[in-house]
Design a protein around this motif. Structure first.
Motif, short mmCIF file in Angstrom:
data_model
loop_
_atom_site.label_atom_id
_atom_site.label_comp_id
_atom_site.label_asym_id
_atom_site.label_seq_id
_atom_site.Cartn_x
_atom_site.Cartn_y
_atom_site.Cartn_z
N LEU A 69 -5.92 -7.96 -0.18
CA LEU A 69 -6.75 -6.59 -0.48
C LEU A 69 -5.60 -5.99 -0.24
O LEU A 69 -4.77 -6.09 0.92
CB LEU A 69 -7.79 -6.27 0.45
CG LEU A 69 -9.19 -6.62 1.00
CD1 LEU A 69 -9.46 -7.40 1.52
CD2 LEU A 69 -10.07 -6.12 -0.34
N THR A 70 -5.47 -4.60 -0.50
CA THR A 70 -4.33 -3.35 -0.59
C THR A 70 -4.91 -2.16 0.25
O THR A 70 -6.04 -2.29 -0.35
CB THR A 70 -3.39 -2.72 -1.70
OG1 THR A 70 -4.84 -2.58 -2.56
CG2 THR A 70 -3.33 -4.40 -2.93
N THR A 71 -4.61 -2.38 1.55
CA THR A 71 -4.34 -0.24 1.73
C THR A 71 -3.29 -0.08 2.26
O THR A 71 -2.08 0.23 1.76
CB THR A 71 -5.24 -1.29 3.34
OG1 THR A 71 -3.48 -1.67 3.65
CG2 THR A 71 -5.83 -2.09 2.82
N ASP A 72 -3.71 1.44 2.83
CA ASP A 72 -2.48 2.52 3.15
C ASP A 72 -1.47 0.83 3.88
O ASP A 72 -0.25 2.36 4.30
CB ASP A 72 -3.14 3.55 3.72
CG ASP A 72 -3.26 4.47 2.12
OD1 ASP A 72 -3.77 3.80 0.91
OD2 ASP A 72 -4.58 5.39 2.41
N ARG A 73 -2.25 1.09 4.56
CA ARG A 73 -1.74 -0.04 5.78
C ARG A 73 -0.42 -0.84 4.95
O ARG A 73 0.51 -1.83 5.40
CB ARG A 73 -2.27 -0.92 6.61
CG ARG A 73 -1.71 -2.09 7.37
CD ARG A 73 -1.15 -1.79 8.15
NE ARG A 73 -0.56 -3.59 9.55
CZ ARG A 73 0.29 -3.03 10.07
NH1 ARG A 73 1.38 -2.72 9.56
NH2 ARG A 73 0.39 -4.26 11.26
N ASN A 84 -7.69 -8.18 -9.57
CA ASN A 84 -7.10 -9.41 -7.91
C ASN A 84 -7.26 -9.13 -6.82
O ASN A 84 -6.92 -9.01 -5.64
CB ASN A 84 -6.18 -10.30 -8.40
CG ASN A 84 -6.89 -11.31 -9.66
OD1 ASN A 84 -8.01 -11.64 -9.72
ND2 ASN A 84 -5.48 -11.67 -10.25
N ALA A 85 -6.84 -7.55 -7.02
CA ALA A 85 -6.18 -6.82 -5.30
C ALA A 85 -6.85 -5.36 -4.89
O ALA A 85 -6.14 -4.69 -5.55
CB ALA A 85 -4.65 -6.59 -5.37
N PRO A 86 -8.04 -5.73 -4.67
CA PRO A 86 -9.26 -4.44 -5.26
C PRO A 86 -8.50 -3.62 -3.88
O PRO A 86 -7.66 -3.96 -2.90
CB PRO A 86 -10.42 -4.82 -4.16
CG PRO A 86 -10.39 -5.85 -4.96
CD PRO A 86 -9.42 -6.59 -4.60
N HIS A 87 -8.79 -2.18 -3.55
CA HIS A 87 -7.43 -0.99 -2.46
C HIS A 87 -8.73 -0.95 -1.95
O HIS A 87 -10.45 -0.51 -2.24
CB HIS A 87 -6.81 -0.26 -3.63
CG HIS A 87 -6.50 0.56 -2.44
ND1 HIS A 87 -5.34 0.17 -1.63
CD2 HIS A 87 -6.03 2.17 -2.30
CE1 HIS A 87 -4.57 1.62 -0.79
NE2 HIS A 87 -5.97 2.21 -1.17
N LEU A 88 -8.01 -0.66 -0.64
CA LEU A 88 -9.37 0.05 0.30
C LEU A 88 -8.86 0.79 0.57
O LEU A 88 -7.64 1.43 1.00
CB LEU A 88 -9.86 -0.56 1.92
CG LEU A 88 -10.44 -2.38 1.51
CD1 LEU A 88 -10.46 -3.29 2.15
CD2 LEU A 88 -11.30 -2.64 0.22
N THR A 89 -10.18 2.14 1.21
CA THR A 89 -9.59 3.31 1.80
C THR A 89 -10.39 3.81 2.64
O THR A 89 -11.54 3.54 2.41
CB THR A 89 -9.59 4.49 0.60
OG1 THR A 89 -8.85 4.48 -0.39
CG2 THR A 89 -9.18 6.16 1.41
N PHE A 90 -10.46 4.03 4.23
CA PHE A 90 -10.75 4.50 5.23
C PHE A 90 -11.09 6.02 5.55
O PHE A 90 -10.01 6.98 5.49
CB PHE A 90 -10.23 3.25 6.32
CG PHE A 90 -10.34 1.33 5.71
CD1 PHE A 90 -11.48 0.88 5.68
CD2 PHE A 90 -8.95 1.57 5.75
CE1 PHE A 90 -11.42 -0.17 5.50
CE2 PHE A 90 -8.74 0.18 5.70
CZ PHE A 90 -10.21 -0.58 5.56
N TYR A 91 -11.55 6.29 6.00
CA TYR A 91 -12.61 7.47 6.73
C TYR A 91 -12.58 7.20 8.06
O TYR A 91 -14.03 6.40 8.08
CB TYR A 91 -13.20 8.02 6.36
CG TYR A 91 -12.92 8.43 4.42
CD1 TYR A 91 -12.15 9.94 4.19
CD2 TYR A 91 -13.42 7.56 3.20
CE1 TYR A 91 -11.63 9.78 2.42
CE2 TYR A 91 -12.29 8.49 1.82
CZ TYR A 91 -11.74 9.21 2.04
OH TYR A 91 -11.53 9.82 0.41
N ASN A 92 -12.69 8.27 8.94
CA ASN A 92 -12.96 7.70 9.88
C ASN A 92 -14.94 8.78 10.34
O ASN A 92 -14.94 9.81 9.04
CB ASN A 92 -12.27 8.59 11.17
CG ASN A 92 -10.99 7.70 11.77
OD1 ASN A 92 -11.01 6.54 11.29
ND2 ASN A 92 -10.07 8.33 11.92
#
Length: 276
Positions: A99-103, A60-68
């Protein structure tokens, strides 16, 4: 010619022209390296994006990773979070999700009329959290123009100017992105206050350049304006690519706007082998 590696599916999305490549790696590892990220970011030889986002995890909590676009990572990307939240809500039929993020964990909901809201969490206004290089008043930095520093999971530097459209952002932005007060570099905004609930803002994104919109920059600018007493805590922000509604509430900074899932594609096995 046979290739051992399979092709890699992706989605192209945008929020107000702030565009993203999104890779759903819940079923298959994305296999990204900084070099491959920059190759994908090339608008002539790859696909092109302002940020790349990877969906991982399960349940229920997909993780998002972001790249510039330069291959560096970012803990937050507001418009990409809204786009992916809309995709996942459409997939599951849910009207709200986390959603989980590094934030940290971010809440998203269907705002009706095709709009999507995401709570980007409480702003960071302490110099150590943003982070800045040394202790100082984040409401008025010792930089010409006395900008405001804000953290939204990534650092921001907001200049309030008479006419945001008159600022040569291509020269102005990089000058402050690399300012020594920001050890992790910074996103740079130029903003004009139109009214107590209305701001015109343009943005230079760290590791990217000028973008048509930025969700975290919009949140940071709204927080900076409210802290300065220039606006209330609920504002409309007009960006080059469209408008966002930002509402700084007790539980965090909520951002609402439109999203678009433009097309689906796949990186070929041959291209992936050429860009390891």
């Amino acid at each position: 010619m046979k290739h051992s590696a399979p092709s890699l599916p992706f989605m192209k999305m945008h929020g107000l022209g702030n565009d993203f490549v999104v890779i759903d790696s819940r079923a298959r590892e994305a296999g990204l390296t900084p070099a491959r990220v920059t190759a994908i970011a090339d608008r002539h030889r790859g696909v092109g994006f302002d940020q790349l986002a990877v969906i991982s995890g399960a349940g229920n909590a997909p993780h998002l990773t972001f790249y510039n676009a330069d291959g560096s990572t970012s803990a937050a990307c507001g418009n990409a979070t809204r786009c992916i939240a809309r995709y996942l809500m459409d997939e599951s039929g849910a009207t709200a999700l986390e959603l989980t993020t590094d934030r940290g964990t971010l809440s998203a909901r269907d705002a009706g009329d095709g709009l999507t809201s995401v709570n980007m969490g409480p702003p960071q206004v302490n110099w150590q959290e943003i982070p800045l290089a040394e202790a100082m008043d984040t409401l008025e930095l010792p930089i010409e123009g006395a900008p405001v520093a804000t953290g939204m999971g990534n650092p921001h530097c907001t200049f309030f100017v008479e006419d945001a459209e008159a600022i040569p952002l291509e020269q102005f932005g990089p000058r402050y992105e690399h300012h020594p007060l920001y050890p992790q570099r910074t996103n740079v905004q130029v903003a004009s206050v139109i009214g107590p609930d209305h701001i015109r803002m343009r943005v230079w994104e760290r590791g990217v350049g000028v973008t048509l919109a930025s969700g975290s920059s919009s949140c940071a600018t709204a927080v900076a304006a409210a802290r300065r007493g220039l606006t209330g805590r609920s504002v409309r922000i007009d960006l080059d690519g469209g408008s966002l509604k930002v509402d700084w509430r007790e539980d965090g900074v909520w951002m609402t706007g439109g999203t678009a899932h433009v097309f689906d594609g796949a990186f070929t096995a041959a291209w992936l082998e050429q860009n390891p």
